[in-house]
Design a protein around this motif. Structure first.
Motif, PDB file in Angstrom:
ATOM      1  N   HIS A 263       1.271   4.083  -3.134  1.00 23.09           N
ATOM      2  CA  HIS A 263       0.848   5.590  -2.969  1.00 23.09           C
ATOM      3  C   HIS A 263       2.194   6.616  -2.860  1.00 23.09           C
ATOM      4  CE1 HIS A 263      -2.932   3.962  -0.422  1.00 23.09           C
ATOM      5  NE2 HIS A 263      -2.917   3.971  -2.133  1.00 23.09           N
TER       6      HIS A 263
ATOM      7  N   GLU B  40       0.801  -1.035   0.065  1.00 25.00           N
ATOM      8  CA  GLU B  40      -0.067  -0.023  -0.121  1.00 25.00           C
ATOM      9  C   GLU B  40       0.984   1.329   0.003  1.00 25.00           C
ATOM     10  OE1 GLU B  40      -3.555   1.991   2.507  1.00 25.00           O
ATOM     11  OE2 GLU B  40      -2.384   0.352   3.470  1.00 25.00           O
TER      12      GLU B  40
ATOM     13  N   ILE C 267      -3.593  -2.690  -5.291  1.00 21.89           N
ATOM     14  CA  ILE C 267      -3.877  -1.342  -4.463  1.00 21.89           C
ATOM     15  C   ILE C 267      -3.953  -0.148  -5.406  1.00 21.89           C
ATOM     16  CG2 ILE C 267      -2.906  -0.054  -2.654  1.00 21.89           C
ATOM     17  CD1 ILE C 267      -1.893  -2.589  -1.324  1.00 21.89           C
ATOM     18  N   TYR C 268      -3.096  -0.141  -6.193  1.00 12.39           N
ATOM     19  CA  TYR C 268      -3.090   1.249  -7.164  1.00 12.39           C
ATOM     20  C   TYR C 268      -4.262   1.321  -7.993  1.00 12.39           C
ATOM     21  CZ  TYR C 268      -1.172   4.307 -10.712  1.00 12.39           C
ATOM     22  OH  TYR C 268      -1.167   5.306 -11.414  1.00 12.39           O
ATOM     23  N   LEU C 269      -4.953   0.245  -8.058  1.00  6.98           N
ATOM     24  CA  LEU C 269      -6.297   0.246  -9.063  1.00  6.98           C
ATOM     25  C   LEU C 269      -7.506   0.115  -8.033  1.00  6.98           C
ATOM     26  CD1 LEU C 269      -5.339  -2.252 -11.913  1.00  6.98           C
ATOM     27  CD2 LEU C 269      -5.532   0.324 -11.969  1.00  6.98           C
ATOM     28  N   ASP C 270      -7.134   0.446  -6.835  1.00  6.76           N
ATOM     29  CA  ASP C 270      -8.230   0.496  -5.735  1.00  6.76           C
ATOM     30  C   ASP C 270      -8.941  -0.891  -5.884  1.00  6.76           C
ATOM     31  OD1 ASP C 270      -9.417   1.706  -3.608  1.00  6.76           O
ATOM     32  OD2 ASP C 270     -10.990   2.598  -4.997  1.00  6.76           O
ATOM     33  N   ILE C 271      -8.079  -2.183  -5.858  1.00  7.01           N
ATOM     34  CA  ILE C 271      -8.671  -3.514  -5.768  1.00  7.01           C
ATOM     35  C   ILE C 271      -8.489  -3.946  -4.362  1.00  7.01           C
ATOM     36  CG2 ILE C 271      -8.741  -5.865  -6.508  1.00  7.01           C
ATOM     37  CD1 ILE C 271      -7.901  -4.763  -9.367  1.00  7.01           C
ATOM     38  N   ASP C 272      -9.260  -4.471  -3.697  1.00  8.77           N
ATOM     39  CA  ASP C 272      -9.100  -5.237  -2.305  1.00  8.77           C
ATOM     40  C   ASP C 272      -7.913  -6.161  -2.383  1.00  8.77           C
ATOM     41  OD1 ASP C 272      -9.309  -6.074   0.188  1.00  8.77           O
ATOM     42  OD2 ASP C 272     -11.175  -7.293  -0.177  1.00  8.77           O
TER      43      ASP C 272
ATOM     44  N   TRP D 233      -7.657  -9.885  -4.257  1.00  6.95           N
ATOM     45  CA  TRP D 233      -6.711  -9.876  -5.174  1.00  6.95           C
ATOM     46  C   TRP D 233      -5.644 -11.024  -4.850  1.00  6.95           C
ATOM     47  CZ3 TRP D 233      -5.555  -9.484  -9.935  1.00  6.95           C
ATOM     48  CH2 TRP D 233      -4.318  -9.201 -10.656  1.00  6.95           C
TER      49      TRP D 233
END
Length: 254
Positions: free
Chosen positions: A54, A50, A84-89, A93
């Protein structure tokens, strides 16, 4: 009764092996879904991933003055970053990746067993024994690098068996040495203790190359292809890790 038993055997024998393999793997993966859980240690990798996604780097806390390499699965941590970059849990994943690598592990386990025993029955039995093992089944979705490591190990064994028992020409063989070398690097970057497994396979293949009846130049080339890619990839990773945690992250910000 004897005729009925024979009829059943004939019916089973008429079913293509590929069909049985697909059904068996589907059953094993369904069992993995039933046994799914998430290991709490997985959230360590998620935290590092994460922060990296970010733009804060591979660190535990943003603003750490003495960052620590708190993960033991560099490659797995990097595989979590895109989600995480694509806002997927990341939990979801990690489970998807677990099923993908679990599928690969089962597939190559079957083929490794088939090459060693030359028996489809033994190969299917190996597949079932592995797939129904509770630890293997549950860690398909454990969120850790377990399935990635298992997949890379069995794939490395499969490639090694191809090198030991090849029946194809030299132009095809030489390509397998750098492939195996790269697999060694990926294994080490997944878990450093994979060095033990890689060492056994490396020594075995090296001995096979050295004692080969090919001429010296071919043997030297094959050995170089086995060694150089792994040294370059693993060496670059180790150098990066040292520079990143021992030097770059310790430079005071202005």
């Amino acid at each position: 009764m004897v005729k009925m038993s024979q009829a059943i055997k004939n019916k089973l024998a008429s079913i293509p092996a590929t069909t049985i393999l697909i059904i068996t793997i589907f059953f094993v993966l369904a069992l993995g879904f039933h046994n799914q859980f998430i290991q709490d240690d997985a959230f360590i990798s998620f935290r590092y991933a994460e922060n990296f996604a970010h733009g804060h780097g591979l660190i535990w806390n943003v603003g750490d003055t003495e960052p620590v390499e708190g993960y033991t699965n560099f490659l797995w941590t990097l595989l979590i970053v895109p989600a995480i970059y694509l806002d997927i849990d990341p939990v979801l994943w990690s489970k998807i990746l677990g099923f993908i690598f679990g599928l690969g592990t089962l597939f190559f386990t079957y083929h490794v067993s088939l090459k060693i025993t030359n028996s489809r029955l033994a190969a299917f039995l190996s597949l079932l024994l592995l797939g129904t093992n509770y630890s293997f089944s549950s860690y398909i979705t454990g969120g850790l690098e377990t399935q990635l490591q298992a997949f890379l190990v069995i794939l490395s064994v499969y490639v090694s068996l191809l090198l030991f028992n090849h029946n194809f020409n030299i132009k095809q063989v030489w390509m397998l040495y750098p492939v195996l070398s790269i697999l060694f690097s990926l294994l080490v970057m997944t878990r450093l203790d994979s060095v033990l497994i890689c060492s056994v396979l490396f020594l075995s293949i090296s001995y096979s190359v050295i004692t080969s009846k090919d001429n010296f130049r071919i043997n030297l080339r094959n050995f170089a292809l086995l060694v150089i890619p792994s040294l370059l990839i693993s060496g670059t990773w180790l150098l990066f890790t040292y520079l990143y945690y021992a030097i770059f992250c310790l430079i005071p910000t202005m």
